[in-house]
Design a protein around this motif. Structure first.
Motif, PDB file in Angstrom:
ATOM      1  N   ARG A 171       4.101 -36.655   0.637  1.00 59.74           N
ATOM      2  CA  ARG A 171       3.316 -37.278  -0.436  1.00 59.74           C
ATOM      3  C   ARG A 171       2.135 -38.100   0.083  1.00 59.74           C
ATOM      4  O   ARG A 171       1.849 -39.188  -0.400  1.00 59.74           O
ATOM      5  N   SER A 172       1.444 -37.548   1.068  1.00 57.23           N
ATOM      6  CA  SER A 172       0.285 -38.248   1.615  1.00 57.23           C
ATOM      7  C   SER A 172      -0.785 -37.227   1.970  1.00 57.23           C
ATOM      8  O   SER A 172      -0.603 -36.023   1.794  1.00 57.23           O
ATOM      9  N   GLY A 173      -1.925 -37.709   2.472  1.00 61.49           N
ATOM     10  CA  GLY A 173      -3.007 -36.830   2.855  1.00 61.49           C
ATOM     11  C   GLY A 173      -3.679 -37.329   4.114  1.00 61.49           C
ATOM     12  O   GLY A 173      -3.724 -38.538   4.365  1.00 61.49           O
ATOM     13  N   ALA A 199      -7.675 -39.610   1.772  1.00 57.80           N
ATOM     14  CA  ALA A 199      -7.833 -39.035   3.108  1.00 57.80           C
ATOM     15  C   ALA A 199      -9.284 -38.974   3.550  1.00 57.80           C
ATOM     16  O   ALA A 199      -9.587 -39.194   4.735  1.00 57.80           O
ATOM     17  N   ARG A 205      -5.329 -28.327  -7.308  1.00 64.58           N
ATOM     18  CA  ARG A 205      -4.499 -29.471  -6.945  1.00 64.58           C
ATOM     19  C   ARG A 205      -3.914 -30.150  -8.184  1.00 64.58           C
ATOM     20  O   ARG A 205      -4.548 -30.190  -9.237  1.00 64.58           O
ATOM     21  N   CYS A 230      -1.887 -34.613  -5.368  1.00 66.62           N
ATOM     22  CA  CYS A 230      -2.719 -34.076  -4.292  1.00 66.62           C
ATOM     23  C   CYS A 230      -4.166 -34.540  -4.399  1.00 66.62           C
ATOM     24  O   CYS A 230      -4.804 -34.832  -3.386  1.00 66.62           O
ATOM     25  N   HIS A 250       0.068 -40.500  -6.180  1.00 69.71           N
ATOM     26  CA  HIS A 250       0.249 -39.662  -4.997  1.00 69.71           C
ATOM     27  C   HIS A 250       0.215 -38.175  -5.312  1.00 69.71           C
ATOM     28  O   HIS A 250       0.807 -37.365  -4.598  1.00 69.71           O
ATOM     29  N   ASN A 268      -4.213 -38.016  -3.022  1.00 69.78           N
ATOM     30  CA  ASN A 268      -3.985 -37.987  -1.581  1.00 69.78           C
ATOM     31  C   ASN A 268      -5.249 -37.574  -0.829  1.00 69.78           C
ATOM     32  O   ASN A 268      -5.585 -38.132   0.221  1.00 69.78           O
ATOM     33  N   LEU A 269      -5.948 -36.574  -1.377  1.00 68.15           N
ATOM     34  CA  LEU A 269      -7.186 -36.109  -0.738  1.00 68.15           C
ATOM     35  C   LEU A 269      -8.293 -37.156  -0.856  1.00 68.15           C
ATOM     36  O   LEU A 269      -9.083 -37.339   0.083  1.00 68.15           O
ATOM     37  N   SER A 298      -3.195 -32.343   1.679  1.00 72.39           N
ATOM     38  CA  SER A 298      -2.208 -33.170   0.990  1.00 72.39           C
ATOM     39  C   SER A 298      -0.862 -32.474   1.041  1.00 72.39           C
ATOM     40  O   SER A 298      -0.755 -31.275   0.749  1.00 72.39           O
ATOM     41  N   THR A 299       0.183 -33.215   1.432  1.00 68.60           N
ATOM     42  CA  THR A 299       1.547 -32.709   1.277  1.00 68.60           C
ATOM     43  C   THR A 299       1.946 -32.989  -0.171  1.00 68.60           C
ATOM     44  O   THR A 299       2.159 -34.128  -0.574  1.00 68.60           O
ATOM     45  N   CYS A 300       2.019 -31.922  -0.954  1.00 71.81           N
ATOM     46  CA  CYS A 300       2.158 -32.043  -2.409  1.00 71.81           C
ATOM     47  C   CYS A 300       3.398 -32.852  -2.788  1.00 71.81           C
ATOM     48  O   CYS A 300       4.475 -32.656  -2.211  1.00 71.81           O
TER      49      CYS A 300
END
Length: 287
Positions: free
Chosen positions: A42-44, A161, A136, A154, A152, A157-158, A216-218
């Motif tokens: 759950r992050s990017g 990032a 996304r 995608c 959180h 997250n992007l 992004s880890t979805c």
């Protein structure tokens, strides 16, 4: 009766005709690791891949969807054009397919060199992997569907990032959903199903130009749990990290290769600069 041919087709030696022998050589050549890191659940993360390098995304612990954005590192106005890539390549990409950039650049940004899910094909429900059909997940649609805020997705997250690179929410764009299994149902509506990736599966691409990548880890993890609708619940237990690996291939493997030129269209869309003669003529018409 067979279906119609694809609208955008390659001719021998044309822009869509990929030199498979070259990419096979690059994929098989010796390589030297230049970066390796894991993106937590759950992050990017954003990172750079120099042209002529390989980048591999790995499902280290099991199935996990990753939402990928690409930009030209030297000019982020050039970025992945998902819809045109769907037309020029296919809606679900694999080895030898390319991801194309936006106008007025229109050139391959990456070429896929290795995909351990290439043999998945089309499943019994019409699902395929590495999806360009959808885009996304984002907090705006989530709020609309659930009435709740969640930071959180995608898209978010992007956004986080790419902030260190001076980019904003307006630079985040339609993604390649790596390891995601999707299709269109009998009502011609988009569906998502559980990712078939296993521990150690990978998706690898060759950078045709200097890249800024973000993944992004979805928060949906492997998408085995519905995110919206009456059966929806928090799928945190099926969320897993993705590892990113960047490699420099042996130099001899790149012999004869060069980065692709931007689109060669030389017109001006039928426009021309206004001159003093134009201004005088317009003034005379109004008089």
């Amino acid at each position: 009766m067979g279906r119609p041919e694809a609208a955008y087709r390659a001719s021998a030696g044309g822009a869509l005709d990929v030199d498979r022998a070259f990419y096979d050589r690059v994929a098989a050549a010796g390589r030297h690791a230049t970066a390796s890191f894991e993106i937590p659940v759950r992050s990017g993360v954003a990172w750079e891949v120099p042209r002529g390098h390989l980048c591999r995304l790995v499902t280290v612990e099991g199935p996990q969807v990753g939402d990928l954005n690409l930009w030209n590192r030297n000019d982020p106005r050039e970025r992945l054009w998902a819809s045109r890539t769907r037309q020029l390549q296919r809606a679900h990409v694999s080895t030898y397919d390319r991801l194309w950039s936006t106008l007025p650049f229109l050139r391959p940004m990456v070429t896929v060199t290795s995909d351990t899910l290439a043999g998945y094909g089309t499943d019994a429900e019409g699902g395929r992997v590495h999806d360009l059909l959808g885009t996304r997940c984002d907090p705006y649609v989530n709020r609309m569907l659930t009435g709740e805020d969640f930071d959180h997705h995608c898209h978010s997250n992007l956004v986080r990032a790419v902030q260190p690179y001076g980019l904003t929410e307006f630079d985040v764009h339609d993604v390649l959903n790596v390891f995601q299994c999707t299709g269109l149902n009998d009502e011609d509506r988009y569906f998502m199903k559980a990712s078939p990736a296993r521990p150690g599966d990978h998706f690898e691409f060759f950078a045709e130009i200097d890249l800024l990548c973000a993944l992004s880890t979805c928060p949906g993890g492997d998408l085995s749990v519905p995110l919206w609708g009456p059966d929806a619940r928090d799928p945190v237990e099926v969320c897993r990290p993705i590892r990113v690996e960047v490699y420099r291939p042996d130099e001899e493997a790149l012999h004869g290769w060069g980065p692709p030129a931007r689109a060669q269209y030389a017109g001006a869309h039928g426009l021309r600069p206004r001159t003093w003669t134009d201004v005088e003529a317009e003034t005379a018409e109004r008089a």
